[in-house]
Every structure is written in structure tokens, then in C-alpha cells.
Design an enzyme around this catalytic site. Structure first.
Site, PDB file in Angstrom:
ATOM      1  N   ALA A 136      39.404  45.862  49.212  1.00  0.00           N
ATOM      2  CA  ALA A 136      39.309  44.436  48.892  1.00  0.00           C
ATOM      3  C   ALA A 136      40.658  43.764  49.143  1.00  0.00           C
ATOM      4  O   ALA A 136      41.591  44.395  49.642  1.00  0.00           O
ATOM      5  CB  ALA A 136      38.866  44.270  47.451  1.00  0.00           C
ATOM      6  N   ALA A 139      43.451  45.398  46.630  1.00  0.00           N
ATOM      7  CA  ALA A 139      43.711  46.837  46.677  1.00  0.00           C
ATOM      8  C   ALA A 139      42.589  47.576  47.376  1.00  0.00           C
ATOM      9  O   ALA A 139      41.535  47.003  47.660  1.00  0.00           O
ATOM     10  CB  ALA A 139      43.816  47.359  45.243  1.00  0.00           C
ATOM     11  N   GLN A 140      42.841  48.857  47.647  1.00  0.00           N
ATOM     12  CA  GLN A 140      41.738  49.706  48.079  1.00  0.00           C
ATOM     13  C   GLN A 140      41.715  50.964  47.236  1.00  0.00           C
ATOM     14  O   GLN A 140      42.723  51.359  46.651  1.00  0.00           O
ATOM     15  CB  GLN A 140      41.787  49.985  49.572  1.00  0.00           C
ATOM     16  CG  GLN A 140      42.985  50.730  50.071  1.00  0.00           C
ATOM     17  CD  GLN A 140      43.057  50.653  51.606  1.00  0.00           C
ATOM     18  OE1 GLN A 140      42.743  49.617  52.201  1.00  0.00           O
ATOM     19  NE2 GLN A 140      43.466  51.732  52.232  1.00  0.00           N
ATOM     20  N   VAL A 141      40.524  51.580  47.175  1.00  0.00           N
ATOM     21  CA  VAL A 141      40.353  52.718  46.283  1.00  0.00           C
ATOM     22  C   VAL A 141      39.991  53.958  47.099  1.00  0.00           C
ATOM     23  O   VAL A 141      39.108  53.907  47.951  1.00  0.00           O
ATOM     24  CB  VAL A 141      39.247  52.427  45.235  1.00  0.00           C
ATOM     25  CG1 VAL A 141      39.033  53.627  44.324  1.00  0.00           C
ATOM     26  CG2 VAL A 141      39.601  51.195  44.408  1.00  0.00           C
ATOM     27  N   ASP A 290      34.125  40.868  33.475  1.00  0.00           N
ATOM     28  CA  ASP A 290      33.267  40.604  34.624  1.00  0.00           C
ATOM     29  C   ASP A 290      32.391  41.817  34.949  1.00  0.00           C
ATOM     30  O   ASP A 290      32.577  42.474  35.967  1.00  0.00           O
ATOM     31  CB  ASP A 290      34.162  40.246  35.827  1.00  0.00           C
ATOM     32  CG  ASP A 290      33.355  39.630  36.950  1.00  0.00           C
ATOM     33  OD1 ASP A 290      32.184  39.258  36.716  1.00  0.00           O
ATOM     34  OD2 ASP A 290      33.880  39.535  38.076  1.00  0.00           O
TER      35      ASP A 290
HETATM   36  N1  LIG Z   1      37.269  55.361  38.583  1.00  0.00           N
HETATM   37  C1  LIG Z   1      36.457  55.170  39.628  1.00  0.00           C
HETATM   38  N2  LIG Z   1      35.512  56.086  39.938  1.00  0.00           N
HETATM   39  C2  LIG Z   1      34.680  55.894  40.996  1.00  0.00           C
HETATM   40  N3  LIG Z   1      34.723  54.836  41.820  1.00  0.00           N
HETATM   41  C3  LIG Z   1      35.641  53.884  41.570  1.00  0.00           C
HETATM   42  C4  LIG Z   1      36.557  54.005  40.475  1.00  0.00           C
HETATM   43  N4  LIG Z   1      37.356  52.918  40.459  1.00  0.00           N
HETATM   44  C5  LIG Z   1      36.954  52.151  41.497  1.00  0.00           C
HETATM   45  N5  LIG Z   1      35.940  52.714  42.179  1.00  0.00           N
HETATM   46  C6  LIG Z   1      35.227  52.159  43.354  1.00  0.00           C
HETATM   47  O1  LIG Z   1      36.056  51.215  43.987  1.00  0.00           O
HETATM   48  C7  LIG Z   1      35.445  49.904  43.947  1.00  0.00           C
HETATM   49  C8  LIG Z   1      36.528  48.847  43.763  1.00  0.00           C
HETATM   50  O2  LIG Z   1      37.253  49.086  42.548  1.00  0.00           O
HETATM   51  P1  LIG Z   1      37.630  47.913  41.556  1.00  0.00           P
HETATM   52  O3  LIG Z   1      38.483  48.485  40.490  1.00  0.00           O
HETATM   53  O4  LIG Z   1      36.371  47.216  41.151  1.00  0.00           O
HETATM   54  O5  LIG Z   1      38.499  47.002  42.502  1.00  0.00           O
HETATM   55  P2  LIG Z   1      38.463  45.440  42.783  1.00  0.00           P
HETATM   56  O6  LIG Z   1      39.429  44.871  41.812  1.00  0.00           O
HETATM   57  O7  LIG Z   1      38.904  45.336  44.190  1.00  0.00           O
HETATM   58  O8  LIG Z   1      37.068  44.948  42.565  1.00  0.00           O
HETATM   59  C9  LIG Z   1      34.437  49.985  42.823  1.00  0.00           C
HETATM   60  O9  LIG Z   1      33.401  49.050  43.000  1.00  0.00           O
HETATM   61  C10 LIG Z   1      33.975  51.421  42.934  1.00  0.00           C
HETATM   62  O10 LIG Z   1      33.023  51.568  43.973  1.00  0.00           O
END
Ligand SMILES: Nc1ncnc2c1ncn2[C@@H]1O[C@H](COP(=O)(O)OP(=O)(O)O)[C@@H](O)[C@H]1O
Ligand SMILES: [Mg+2]
Length: 481
Positions: A136, A139-141, A290
């Protein structure tokens, strides 16, 4: 005064709005003076300085926001939760904001992680997926494995993000200051206050240690709860730009196949979600701001995982008590009382049109109650009541606004999970009742109020359950102290 670089960005932003359909408003607020001559001529030529057709503006607003980058996408996401600042049509449109951008390079990911954690890559992880799970604007995960075999999610911030955001915040602050001075009509919407709140949120959100702190706090509150799953934070691997947390395995709410394969009872999960959200807000006093489907994970055994604690709301005890009073009066159709308590938590001044607001509230509440339309739920009525305030110069604490929006989000996730919510089903009144009684977070109170009524247990004006709940809040807080 803005520096040269900031000025360049200012022009870029204003021109994006001018070309995006908002030239009329730039003209009205005198901001059109700041755009280039070329832009001004084009706007005159195409008649853009005439009042636009308002109906399509929310859509164009979203499009402009999308092309202006991370700060504006964040602003849009926050605005979508704040009907007290912008009209509800804009909130709805901003919910659709696309926050999917191409990932940044794995080299950058590695560099940021090594720089922030101060150790070579190979010492920290035994596996690290190069392809991010999500990418996004902030950040990216990535999915990874620690040396001891624990699966983790690593949230890594985009390179040079802080610099870009800080510049945009300076520009936004300059613009709102200018607008509030030059354009009287926008004053009730309090742009300066909005920009300040927004800057605070954004600065908090780009330091991942804050998100980690909120996540840990909510996790601690749910200790012993068997259905709420909040990722554990690995504090020694967490910095301003890197957040390492327990990986939550489960299904996306939209993934029918996964939900079925994992034997998830959707109806049960919907009710669980509503209860957990309500418990966070009313019992714990800190809630996920949210809880849309992208931030939730449907897990085996009908557990519910919560992700993304970038936006949280806090409700002090006093506010929680009053809120319960309002909701309990609402479910008993005692609108005068509900309105009285609603006004007690509002910020009013001599400029507020209290009488006008009161009658608006009455019409919102009574039309909700008399309505046979499926979408008319109590949570939406409550949300509209709060959102209506700004039109009468009646303001509410930001966390309360966030709470009302959170209820609506929770209810729509419930509707997503429970197929009975299909509007085309003929038995509308029956479904409507099911939704009100089974799905709405309000059911939680309603059921207990019914019990209290049956047993005639009233102390002063409070139903028994409310008293029990308040006791629970107090116990919880005693435990904390
Ligand atoms: N602890 C976690 N375990 C599994 N998937 C995760 C985790 N944290 C984030 N993700 C994945 O990454 C996506 C983006 O993380 P998020 O924290 O919602 O970031 P953003 O602030 O960009 O929305 C989530 O919708 C999910 O699919
Ligand atoms: Mg998210």
C-alpha cells in the site's frame, strides 16, 4: 511561508484539484491565484470556474486524492471515517479509495530492515518471502520466519516516506489556514482543526511503534478471550519503520472458498465480530477504528483476527457511560431522552442551532424506527445523527465520531458474512428484524435490557445490564491500575 520546494508541491496539488473538477472552489477560496497561468487560462476556457454539478464531485475528489500519493490517500482514509468534517456522500466514496500500489524493491526492504534492526539479514530470519502479501502507499507486508521457526508478518515502511509526508503536511497546513481566512463558507467545517487532527494521526501512524503499542494494548485486553486474536508484537524487532508481528493465518472475508473449507460459521462470526467490537469500545475503552474486511481475518473455529491498528479510538469512562445511556434509550424508542444525552456530549456554542439539530435528530431517529427499509438500522441512524451535527454547528469528540463509524463498518461486515442480508429476499420485515436483533452490535445491549425489563430491575433510570456493564468497565480499569 512555504519554501521553494513546498511551493512547487502546492501548485502541483492545487492544479490536480483544478483539473479534477474543483476549480470553482479554488476560485471561491482565492486559491486559484496560486496555480500557474496556463492552468488558469485552461480553467477559464473550459468554464471550470462555474459551479460544478455537485453530484459527481465525490467521485472526482477520490480520483484526485488517489493520484496525489500517500499523504492524500491517508487523508482520504481518515476523512472516510469522519462524517463530522465532510458530507456523508464523500465518506462513502472515499471508502472505495484504492490503496494498492506497486511494491518497492526487495533490495530496499532488506536495506530498511537491516538499517533499523542493526543486524544482518541472515541473523534475523530463516525465511523471508520476496513477494509482499500486500503493498500500500505507506507500507508493504511480507511473510517471514524467525530463526526459532515462528511465522511472522513484517510490515516495512516505504523509503523516503516521512520526508514526502512532512512536506505535504506543511502544504496542507498552509492551504487550510489560507482557506479559513479567505473563505467564510468553509469555516463551520473547521479546516484548520481538521488538518491538525489529520497531521497528528498521520505522524502517529508513520511511527510503527505506535501501532505496535495499540496492538499490544488490545491484545492484553483480550487476554483469556478464546475468539479474539490480535497479533503478538516482537518488540525487539520493531522500530519506527519496521513492525514484526505474529502471522495470522486465516481467510479473507470475501473468500467464499476459504471460508467454506475452514468450516467457518459465517453467521456466528458476524455476531462474534459485533460483540468483540462492542466489548473493545464499551468495556475496554480502546477500539480498532477501522474494522473493514481487509483488516480482519476469519480463522478456524470461528475465531476472528484483527490487523492494522493504525487508527484506534479511545472512549473515556464517562463518555462510555453516556453512550450506553443514549443507545439504551434509543432501543426503547425514548427519543427525547436519547436526544438529551446526545446533546450532553456535544460541543456547542452560541452559534449552534440547537433547536434545529434537535428536530433533525428527532426525524432521524423516528424515521429509522418507523422504517421498513432494510438498510435503515439503528447504527446508521446513530451515525447520521452524529454526522448531522456539523450542519448545525454542533460538534462531537473525534473518538465518538469514530465509534459511530466503526459501528456502521461492523454492521456492514456482518451483512457481508450473513447471506440473509440479501435485500432481494422477500421476507424483508423478517430479515430486518433478524438484522436488528441478531446482527446489530446493539443486540448486545438490547437482549440484556429485555431481561432487565422482565425482572423489573431498575436502579434510577439505568437498566440492570447497563449497571453490570459499567461495573465490568470499572473492574477492568481496576485490574489495569
Ligand atoms: N499479522 C499479520 N498476519 C497476516 N497477514 C497480515 C498481518 N499483518 C498484515 N497482514 C496482511 O497485510 C495486509 C496489509 O496490512 P495492514 O496492516 O492492514 O496495512 P495497511 O495499513 O497498508 O492497510 C493485510 O490486509 C493482511 O493481508
Ligand atoms: Mg489495512
Amino acid at each position: 511561508m512555504l519554501g521553494w520546494q513546498d511551493n512547487k508541491r502546492l501548485v502541483e496539488i492545487l492544479e490536480a484539484f483544478a483539473y479534477g473538477g474543483f476549480a470553482y472552489y479554488l476560485h471561491k477560496s482565492s486559491l486559484s491565484k496560486c496555480v500557474s497561468l496556463k492552468c488558469r487560462i485552461r480553467c477559464w476556457f473550459y468554464g471550470c470556474f462555474c459551479p460544478p454539478e455537485e453530484k459527481s464531485l465525490p467521485f472526482y475528489f477520490r480520483k484526485v486524492i488517489e493520484c496525489l500519493g500517500p499523504t492524500f490517500i491517508k487523508l482520504g482514509q481518515i476523512l472516510s471515517l469522519r462524517p463530522d468534517f465532510i458530507p456523508v456522500e464523500y465518506c462513502d466514496e472515499l471508502r472505495k479509495l484504492q490503496d494498492k500500489v506497486p511494491p518497492f524493491s526487495f533490495e530496499d526492504v532488506k536495506q530498511i530492515v537491516e538499517e533499523d534492526l542493526g543486524q544482518p539479514w541472515s541473523k534475523l530470519f530463516s525465511r523471508f518471502d520476496e513477494q509482499p502479501i500486500a503493498s500500500a502507499s505507506i507500507a508493504q507486508v511480507h511473510k517471514a520466519k524467525l530463526k526459532d521457526g515462528t511465522l511472522v508478518a513484517v510490515k516495512v515502511q516505504r523509503p523516503q516516506l516521512v520526508e514526502r509526508i512532512e512536506q505535504d503536511l506543511r502544504v496542507i497546513s498552509w492551504v487550510v489556514d489560507f482557506m479559513e481566512r479567505k473563505w467564510e463558507k468553509c469555516r463551520p467545517y473547521r479546516p484548520i482543526k481538521l488538518a491538525e487532527e489529520f497531521s497528528d494521526w498521520t505522524r502517529r501512524e508513520i511511527d510503527f511503534r505506535n501501532e505496535a503499542k495499540y496492538m499490544s494494548e488490545v491484545r492484553e485486553n483480550f487476554k483469556g478471550n478464546r475468539v479474539a486474536v490480535i497479533p503478538r508484537v516482537f518488540w525487539d524487532l520493531t522500530t519506527r519503520r519496521v513492525l514484526v508481528m505474529q502471522f495470522i493465518e486465516g481467510c479473507n472475508m470475501y473468500d467464499e472458498h476459504c471460508l467454506a473449507k475452514s468450516k467457518i460459521n459465517r453467521k456466528k462470526l458476524a455476531t462474534t465480530g459485533a460483540r468483540l467490537m462492542f466489548e473493545q469500545a464499551i468495556v475496554h475503552g480502546i477500539f480498532h477504528g477501522d474494522p473493514h474486511p481487509g483488516n480482519l481475518v476469519a480463522m478456524r473455529q470461528n475465531k476472528l483476527g484483527f490487523l492494522d491498528f493504525g487508527i484506534i479510538g479511545r472512549l473515556p469512562k464517562d463518555l462510555r457511560k453516556r453512550l450506553l445511556l443514549i443507545l439504551s434509550h434509543l432501543v426503547r424508542k425514548e427519543f427525547d431522552e436519547a436526544i438529551k444525552h446526545t446533546l450532553e456530549i456535544a460541543e456547542t456554542s452560541t452559534e449552534s442551532n440547537i433547536q434545529g439539530y434537535k428536530s433533525k435528530l428527532y426525524s432521524i431517529f423516528s424515521s429509522w424506527y418507523g422504517s421498513t427499509v432494510l438498510e435503515a438500522t439503528m447504527t446508521k441512524a446513530f451515525f447520521n445523527a452524529i454526522a448531522e451535527g456539523v450542519h448545525h454547528k454542533v460538534y462531537f469528540p473525534p473518538d465518538l465520531v469514530l465509534f459511530s463509524k466503526m459501528l456502521v463498518t461492523t454492521e456492514s461486515v456482518g451483512a457481508l458474512l450473513n447471506p440473509d442480508f440479501d435485500i432481494s429476499v422477500h421476507a424483508r420485515p423478517f430479515i430486518e428484524e433478524t438484522m436488528r436483533a441478531e446482527m446489530s452490535p446493539i443486540k448486545f445491549i438490547k437482549g440484556f435490557i429485555k431481561n432487565a425489563l422482565e425482572y423489573g430491575e431498575f436502579i434510577e433510570e439505568l437498566p440492570m445490564y447497563i449497571i453490570k456493564l459499567i461495573k465490568k468497565i470499572e473492574e477492568h480499569e481496576r485490574k489495569d491500575n
